[in-house]
Scaffold this motif. Sequence first.
Motif, PDB file in Angstrom:
ATOM      1  N   THR A  25       0.809  -1.217   0.000  1.00 42.72           N
ATOM      2  CA  THR A  25       0.000   0.000   0.000  1.00 42.72           C
ATOM      3  C   THR A  25       0.843   1.268   0.000  1.00 42.72           C
ATOM      4  N   GLY A  26       2.124   1.134  -0.213  1.00 44.20           N
ATOM      5  CA  GLY A  26       3.017   2.296  -0.189  1.00 44.20           C
ATOM      6  C   GLY A  26       3.679   2.456   1.160  1.00 44.20           C
ATOM      7  N   ARG A  27       2.881   2.701   2.199  1.00 44.28           N
ATOM      8  CA  ARG A  27       3.436   2.851   3.548  1.00 44.28           C
ATOM      9  C   ARG A  27       3.542   1.504   4.255  1.00 44.28           C
ATOM     10  N   PHE A  28       2.700   0.567   3.861  1.00 45.22           N
ATOM     11  CA  PHE A  28       2.677  -0.744   4.518  1.00 45.22           C
ATOM     12  C   PHE A  28       2.873  -1.826   3.461  1.00 45.22           C
ATOM     13  N   VAL A  29       3.869  -2.681   3.681  1.00 49.20           N
ATOM     14  CA  VAL A  29       4.211  -3.748   2.734  1.00 49.20           C
ATOM     15  C   VAL A  29       4.333  -5.063   3.511  1.00 49.20           C
ATOM     16  N   SER A  30       3.693  -6.092   3.018  1.00 45.95           N
ATOM     17  CA  SER A  30       3.844  -7.450   3.571  1.00 45.95           C
ATOM     18  C   SER A  30       4.269  -8.381   2.442  1.00 45.95           C
ATOM     19  N   ARG A  31       5.313  -9.120   2.697  1.00 47.18           N
ATOM     20  CA  ARG A  31       5.890  -9.989   1.675  1.00 47.18           C
ATOM     21  C   ARG A  31       5.980 -11.416   2.199  1.00 47.18           C
ATOM     22  N   TYR A  32       5.530 -12.345   1.363  1.00 47.03           N
ATOM     23  CA  TYR A  32       5.682 -13.778   1.624  1.00 47.03           C
ATOM     24  C   TYR A  32       6.631 -14.342   0.568  1.00 47.03           C
ATOM     25  N   GLY A  33       7.489 -15.239   0.982  1.00 52.85           N
ATOM     26  CA  GLY A  33       8.448 -15.814   0.045  1.00 52.85           C
ATOM     27  C   GLY A  33       8.766 -17.266   0.384  1.00 52.85           C
ATOM     28  N   THR A  34       9.634 -17.832  -0.384  1.00 51.66           N
ATOM     29  CA  THR A  34      10.067 -19.222  -0.184  1.00 51.66           C
ATOM     30  C   THR A  34      11.522 -19.235   0.276  1.00 51.66           C
ATOM     31  N   GLY A  35      11.833 -20.192   1.126  1.00 53.59           N
ATOM     32  CA  GLY A  35      13.184 -20.335   1.631  1.00 53.59           C
ATOM     33  C   GLY A  35      13.966 -21.423   0.911  1.00 53.59           C
ATOM     34  N   SER A  36      15.206 -21.589   1.294  1.00 51.77           N
ATOM     35  CA  SER A  36      16.064 -22.600   0.658  1.00 51.77           C
ATOM     36  C   SER A  36      15.560 -24.013   0.922  1.00 51.77           C
ATOM     37  N   GLY A  37      14.919 -24.197   2.082  1.00 52.41           N
ATOM     38  CA  GLY A  37      14.417 -25.530   2.394  1.00 52.41           C
ATOM     39  C   GLY A  37      13.350 -26.009   1.422  1.00 52.41           C
ATOM     40  N   PHE A  38      12.533 -25.062   0.901  1.00 52.58           N
ATOM     41  CA  PHE A  38      11.484 -25.460  -0.040  1.00 52.58           C
ATOM     42  C   PHE A  38      12.083 -25.985  -1.337  1.00 52.58           C
ATOM     43  N   TRP A  39      13.129 -25.329  -1.837  1.00 54.97           N
ATOM     44  CA  TRP A  39      13.735 -25.760  -3.099  1.00 54.97           C
ATOM     45  C   TRP A  39      14.477 -27.084  -2.929  1.00 54.97           C
ATOM     46  N   ILE A  40      15.106 -27.272  -1.778  1.00 57.01           N
ATOM     47  CA  ILE A  40      15.753 -28.569  -1.528  1.00 57.01           C
ATOM     48  C   ILE A  40      14.684 -29.660  -1.408  1.00 57.01           C
ATOM     49  N   LEU A  41      13.568 -29.326  -0.760  1.00 56.98           N
ATOM     50  CA  LEU A  41      12.481 -30.297  -0.648  1.00 56.98           C
ATOM     51  C   LEU A  41      11.877 -30.614  -2.004  1.00 56.98           C
ATOM     52  N   LEU A  42      11.782 -29.607  -2.867  1.00 57.82           N
ATOM     53  CA  LEU A  42      11.270 -29.857  -4.215  1.00 57.82           C
ATOM     54  C   LEU A  42      12.200 -30.797  -4.980  1.00 57.82           C
ATOM     55  N   ALA A  43      13.513 -30.603  -4.819  1.00 61.75           N
ATOM     56  CA  ALA A  43      14.465 -31.525  -5.454  1.00 61.75           C
ATOM     57  C   ALA A  43      14.312 -32.935  -4.896  1.00 61.75           C
ATOM     58  N   GLY A  44      14.087 -33.037  -3.592  1.00 63.43           N
ATOM     59  CA  GLY A  44      13.864 -34.362  -3.004  1.00 63.43           C
ATOM     60  C   GLY A  44      12.613 -35.035  -3.532  1.00 63.43           C
ATOM     61  N   GLY A  45      11.561 -34.243  -3.790  1.00 62.36           N
ATOM     62  CA  GLY A  45      10.351 -34.825  -4.374  1.00 62.36           C
ATOM     63  C   GLY A  45      10.581 -35.346  -5.775  1.00 62.36           C
ATOM     64  N   LEU A  46      11.370 -34.619  -6.572  1.00 65.53           N
ATOM     65  CA  LEU A  46      11.672 -35.092  -7.929  1.00 65.53           C
ATOM     66  C   LEU A  46      12.499 -36.379  -7.893  1.00 65.53           C
ATOM     67  N   VAL A  47      13.455 -36.436  -6.978  1.00 63.89           N
ATOM     68  CA  VAL A  47      14.249 -37.659  -6.855  1.00 63.89           C
ATOM     69  C   VAL A  47      13.373 -38.815  -6.364  1.00 63.89           C
ATOM     70  N   ALA A  48      12.401 -38.512  -5.509  1.00 62.38           N
ATOM     71  CA  ALA A  48      11.480 -39.563  -5.047  1.00 62.38           C
ATOM     72  C   ALA A  48      10.657 -40.118  -6.201  1.00 62.38           C
ATOM     73  N   LEU A  49      10.223 -39.243  -7.117  1.00 58.68           N
ATOM     74  CA  LEU A  49       9.501 -39.732  -8.299  1.00 58.68           C
ATOM     75  C   LEU A  49      10.403 -40.610  -9.171  1.00 58.68           C
TER      76      LEU A  49
END
Length: 265
Positions: free
Chosen positions: A166-190
């Motif tokens: 909103t200009g004066r107020f900003v809220s940000r959500y993001g992804t951490g390194s653990g999510f990308w490592i977990l995504l790689a683990g899911g691909l290896v599981a497949l």
Amino acid sequence: MSAPQQQPYQPTGPFGAIPPAAAPRPPSDVRLPRLFAAMMGVFAGLLVLIATFLPQSTYEQISDGKTVSKFAETGWTRTFDIEPSAEEKEFYDKTHVARYGIPLSAAALTLFAGAAVGFAAYQRNSGSPAATTSRTLLIAGGAGTAACVWMLGMDISASLSFGQDTGRFVSRYGTGSGFWILLAGGLVALLTIGLAVVANRREPAPPPQAPYPASYSPYAPGVPQQQYPQAYEPPSPPTPPAGSALQQQDILRPSPDNPPRPDNM
């Protein structure tokens, strides 16, 4: 007095019983998928376990250009980069993160168990109980890992849509390194699931074995083979000499085709 019971014949000595032949090993091209499936299972399990302790999602709140709140969530807990106020701390104490680390750890342990049994059953046929157990555990662990990664990904994707500016107020959500490592683990599981399914191929039926191994000899080395005499045949009766009384008697004896009659006696 009863006759002694006859015991079954059991060859001994140089004619000893032939030991049963060992089960042939399956071809290497059939065993390799099982080995790769076990290795990928270990790799996927390690990635998943490590990812549960790393930040999977992040949140940052900025007011008038100054960060007032910032924290990250793992598969087990929430860690703060900026200490929250007393009111915020009371709120966070009453809530907890979605502990995806519990199902992810269970799936990782299942992958480890399947890999351990797979390594132990590497030399066995694909239809053996150990190979079947390994294949079942790897498929179950891989499917559980992929399902948990999918659910966590959908949860993080939904949280990303909550961000606002909103200009004066900003809220940000993001992804951490653990999510990308977990995504790689899911691909290896497949990949582990695919290799485990391919490892279900049956080995070709072994060729019929001879009753004796090629290298088996019923005689000990250096012992000559025993020669058995042929069956006894009685000698034929000698032929009487020409002109003898016996030969004349045989000539005068009527034949079976010409029975004796008054005219030929």
